[in-house]
Design a protein around this motif. Structure first.
Motif, PDB file in Angstrom:
ATOM      1  N   GLU A 350       0.886  -1.473  -0.308  1.00 50.10           N
ATOM      2  CA  GLU A 350       0.109  -0.024   0.053  1.00 50.10           C
ATOM      3  C   GLU A 350       1.160   1.376   0.276  1.00 50.10           C
ATOM      4  N   GLY A 351       2.414   0.841   0.326  1.00 48.04           N
ATOM      5  CA  GLY A 351       2.698   1.530   0.727  1.00 48.04           C
ATOM      6  C   GLY A 351       3.451   3.207  -0.929  1.00 48.04           C
ATOM      7  N   ILE A 352       3.844   1.688  -1.262  1.00 47.34           N
ATOM      8  CA  ILE A 352       3.802   2.319  -2.745  1.00 47.34           C
ATOM      9  C   ILE A 352       3.292   2.945  -3.382  1.00 47.34           C
ATOM     10  N   VAL A 353       2.124   2.093  -3.593  1.00 49.40           N
ATOM     11  CA  VAL A 353       0.991   2.431  -4.285  1.00 49.40           C
ATOM     12  C   VAL A 353       0.157   3.730  -3.857  1.00 49.40           C
ATOM     13  N   LEU A 354       0.617   3.827  -2.278  1.00 44.43           N
ATOM     14  CA  LEU A 354      -0.105   5.965  -2.298  1.00 44.43           C
ATOM     15  C   LEU A 354       1.034   6.754  -2.722  1.00 44.43           C
ATOM     16  N   ALA A 355       2.158   6.380  -2.993  1.00 43.18           N
ATOM     17  CA  ALA A 355       3.272   7.338  -3.269  1.00 43.18           C
ATOM     18  C   ALA A 355       3.477   7.433  -4.368  1.00 43.18           C
ATOM     19  N   LEU A 485       9.223  12.460  -7.067  1.00 44.51           N
ATOM     20  CA  LEU A 485      10.490  12.457  -5.552  1.00 44.51           C
ATOM     21  C   LEU A 485       9.537  11.232  -5.120  1.00 44.51           C
ATOM     22  N   PRO A 486       8.435  11.093  -4.252  1.00 45.80           N
ATOM     23  CA  PRO A 486       8.126  10.032  -3.488  1.00 45.80           C
ATOM     24  C   PRO A 486       7.771   9.117  -4.081  1.00 45.80           C
ATOM     25  N   GLY A 487       7.123   8.662  -5.414  1.00 48.36           N
ATOM     26  CA  GLY A 487       7.308   7.409  -6.060  1.00 48.36           C
ATOM     27  C   GLY A 487       8.649   6.641  -6.367  1.00 48.36           C
ATOM     28  N   ALA A 488       9.107   7.477  -6.593  1.00 46.90           N
ATOM     29  CA  ALA A 488      10.983   7.197  -6.736  1.00 46.90           C
ATOM     30  C   ALA A 488      11.211   6.658  -5.649  1.00 46.90           C
ATOM     31  N   ALA A 489      10.798   7.233  -4.560  1.00 39.66           N
ATOM     32  CA  ALA A 489      11.404   6.801  -2.945  1.00 39.66           C
ATOM     33  C   ALA A 489      11.007   5.113  -2.518  1.00 39.66           C
ATOM     34  N   ALA A 490       9.456   5.949  -2.793  1.00 38.02           N
ATOM     35  CA  ALA A 490       9.062   4.375  -2.047  1.00 38.02           C
ATOM     36  C   ALA A 490       9.413   3.287  -3.128  1.00 38.02           C
ATOM     37  N   LEU A 491      10.022   2.833  -4.098  1.00 39.65           N
ATOM     38  CA  LEU A 491      10.397   2.058  -4.898  1.00 39.65           C
ATOM     39  C   LEU A 491      11.839   1.678  -4.536  1.00 39.65           C
ATOM     40  N   LEU A 492      12.681   2.312  -3.421  1.00 41.93           N
ATOM     41  CA  LEU A 492      13.631   2.862  -3.568  1.00 41.93           C
ATOM     42  C   LEU A 492      13.959   1.894  -2.229  1.00 41.93           C
ATOM     43  N   ALA A 498       6.860   1.023   5.806  1.00 39.89           N
ATOM     44  CA  ALA A 498       4.934   1.709   6.450  1.00 39.89           C
ATOM     45  C   ALA A 498       4.405   3.027   5.312  1.00 39.89           C
ATOM     46  N   PRO A 499       2.755   2.039   4.673  1.00 32.20           N
ATOM     47  CA  PRO A 499       2.092   2.884   4.205  1.00 32.20           C
ATOM     48  C   PRO A 499       2.417   4.606   4.140  1.00 32.20           C
ATOM     49  N   ALA A 500       2.449   5.497   5.232  1.00 28.32           N
ATOM     50  CA  ALA A 500       2.684   6.425   5.754  1.00 28.32           C
ATOM     51  C   ALA A 500       3.782   7.802   5.796  1.00 28.32           C
ATOM     52  N   LEU A 501       4.808   6.711   5.394  1.00 28.60           N
ATOM     53  CA  LEU A 501       6.700   7.098   6.003  1.00 28.60           C
ATOM     54  C   LEU A 501       6.559   8.196   4.571  1.00 28.60           C
ATOM     55  N   VAL A 502       6.684   7.603   3.342  1.00 30.37           N
ATOM     56  CA  VAL A 502       6.881   8.334   2.250  1.00 30.37           C
ATOM     57  C   VAL A 502       6.187   9.274   2.230  1.00 30.37           C
ATOM     58  N   PRO A 503       4.585   9.510   1.912  1.00 27.95           N
ATOM     59  CA  PRO A 503       3.603  11.036   2.357  1.00 27.95           C
ATOM     60  C   PRO A 503       3.832  11.389   3.398  1.00 27.95           C
ATOM     61  N   SER A 504       4.150  10.951   4.883  1.00 27.26           N
ATOM     62  CA  SER A 504       4.506  12.094   5.681  1.00 27.26           C
ATOM     63  C   SER A 504       5.892  12.852   5.281  1.00 27.26           C
TER      64      SER A 504
END
Length: 532
Positions: A350-355, A485-492, A498-504
């Motif tokens: 869910e974290g990658i999809v959200l980012a 940035l958020p999508g690339a960070a989540a993929l890396l 955690a799903p909320a980490l990258v968006p936060s």
């Protein structure tokens, strides 16, 4: 005299190739040759090459099915469409509503010479556009099928006849465009709508072209029989390039007759057409109350009127408005399928999809950059704004608000459509919305920052600050890079985060950058604007 007038007309059409308006002098011979070489490459290499490819796909199979006439009919209709579309606006501006009509009519020049010079110019422009379609088609037929004397004569004649048909249609459509333009009140918005329809039509045809061509080749006999029965003149038209002497005679006679009729009508009505200025309503005084607006609302209204009055400004800096709305509508119908696809691809993370959702929404919003050229668009009229008793910060805030409103409202629409369909929890959906809206604010602040850092007030055409300025380039590129940035960070980081980490983290970083840019604009930005 006719030669001189045609030369003058062609010089006006290719003025930007001959004259450097920014330096107020004639271009050098090297620059002149370079510009025309690039123009020839575009017309012959790109446009001609594209239609040569289409001709190669159609010619051999249709000729083998004894449908060479259908091949020439299709390519001829494409050439007529391209020629008329390419020259209709030139007809409107150079024949009916030319700015020098009054000057030429005041000189001792016969009216028929003026009309002839206008028509020759329209003919040459139509010939240039239509030849890029029909000439490759004729050459491909000569190489792949036949090149007898009759076929060569028919192919050359077909090119001439198509150019005359384009002239007739250009005169008719140009007259319609001129009549409509005289009655339009909101020409900028109308131009944008027409441009958007043309863009949509282009991409529709582009994506459907392969299917249509394959269908034509597979069912050439069926379509050919229908055209012979229901549209026999098209059959005769296509037979011209196959060397049918009777078809050549018939089509030539009809085309020459219509051309002569057009000349007769124009020569008799040109004076009335050239001197018409459109209907103007009589001004009548009507007492009415004027609603007093706040300073902020008045400045925002000024920026909004500037935006909607310029088709270039709207198309190049506000295209993201339509993209965001279209994406929202699409998500209403396909959002569930997209959510299932992304979940399956990324193993339920869910974290990658959200980012990725945040990145895509921010990427679409970054296509709006009204604030970046807004400083430069003041141009030589900057003194008008500076002479008013208006605080500098209020003027800058109005430029910010324009982008915030025109991007924020469509973004809210997209979020309302997309987030429920993606199946996120209320907390994650709220976090994604905060990220996207903060990004909208950041891009407006960054665009205005770049506009103040790289202003260009000495321009001769508004397209310069809108499309060719450093502020717009860095604003767009910076927006695209920041959005991924958020999508690339989540993929890396991988699927275990955690799903909320990258968006936060993205929201905190964006908020911090917004504060820094806001403080800079309010303090140093106002001083920079006052010093322009």
């Amino acid at each position: 005299m006719l030669k001189q007038l045609v030369k003058k007309q062609m010089a006006e059409i290719f003025r930007s190739y001959l004259y450097d308006a920014k330096k107020n002098k004639k271009r050098s011979k090297g620059a002149f040759i370079l510009y025309f070489a690039l123009f020839a490459l575009l017309m012959v290499g790109v446009l001609g090459g594209m239609f040569a490819f289409v001709a190669l796909m159609l010619c051999e199979d249709m000729a083998a099915a004894n449908m060479g006439w259908l091949y020439f009919t299709l390519m001829g209709l494409m050439a007529i469409f391209m020629g008329a579309f390419g020259s209709v606006f030139n007809t409107y501006s150079s024949l009916y509503l030319a700015k020098d009509n009054d000057l030429l009519l005041s000189l001792p020049i016969p009216l028929r010479v003026i009309v002839a010079s206008r028509l020759v110019t329209v003919y040459l422009m139509g010939l240039m556009y239509s030849a890029m379609v029909i000439l490759p088609a004729v050459i491909v037929y000569w190489i792949q099928v036949a090149h007898s004397a009759a076929v060569i004569a028919g192919g050359l004649l077909l090119m001439v006849l198509i150019s005359l048909i384009v002239l007739l249609l250009s005169c008719l459509l140009g007259w319609v465009v001129a009549k409509i333009s005289l009655k339009l009140k909101h020409k900028g918005i109308t131009t944008v709508l027409v441009s958007l329809v043309a863009i949509g039509l282009y991409y529709f045809i582009y994506f459907k072209a392969q299917t249509v061509i394959a269908d034509l080749v597979a069912n050439a006999a069926v379509y050919g029989a229908k055209i012979k029965g229901a549209a026999y003149p098209l059959y005769v038209f296509g037979r011209v390039a196959e060397g049918d002497w009777l078809a050549m005679l018939l089509v030539t006679a009809v085309t020459v007759l219509l051309t002569a009729l057009t000349w007769l009508l124009l020569s008799r009505s040109f004076l009335r057409l050239a001197t018409s200025g459109g209907s103007a309503a009589k001004a009548r005084y009507q007492e009415k109350k004027v609603r007093v607006r706040s300073l902020s609302a008045a400045l925002l209204g000024k920026e909004y009127r500037r935006f909607v009055s310029s088709p270039n400004y709207m198309l190049n800096c506000g295209f993201g408005i339509l993209i965001l709305i279209a994406a929202g509508v699409m998500m209403l119908f396909k959002g569930g399928e997209l959510s299932m696809l992304l979940t399956s691809v990324f193993n339920g993370s869910e974290g990658i999809v959200l980012a990725l959702t945040v990145s895509m929404a921010c990427l679409l919003a970054s296509m709006n950059d009204m604030a970046a050229p807004s400083i430069s668009l003041e141009g030589k009229n900057l003194w008008v704004l500076r002479s008013l008793p208006v605080p500098v910060w209020e003027a800058l805030k109005a430029k910010l608000k324009l982008q915030l409103l025109l991007t924020g409202i469509p973004m809210v629409f997209l979020l309302c459509c997309a987030l429920p369909m993606m199946g996120f929890s209320p907390l994650l959906a709220l976090l994604a919305a905060v990220c996207c809206l903060l990004n909208v604010l950041l891009m407006a602040l960054f665009g205005l920052f770049m506009g103040l850092k790289m202003p260009n007030l000495n321009w001769t055409s508004e397209i310069t600050p809108i499309k060719q300025s450093g502020s717009v380039m860095f604003s767009l590129l910076g927006g695209w890079v920041y959005a991924i940035l958020p999508g690339a960070a989540a993929l890396l980081l991988g699927p275990q985060l955690a799903p909320a980490l990258v968006p936060s983290l993205f929201a905190l970083l964006t908020a911090a950058l917004c504060v820094l840019l806001y403080v800079w604009l309010k303090k140093r930005g106002t001083r920079a604007f006052a010093a322009l």
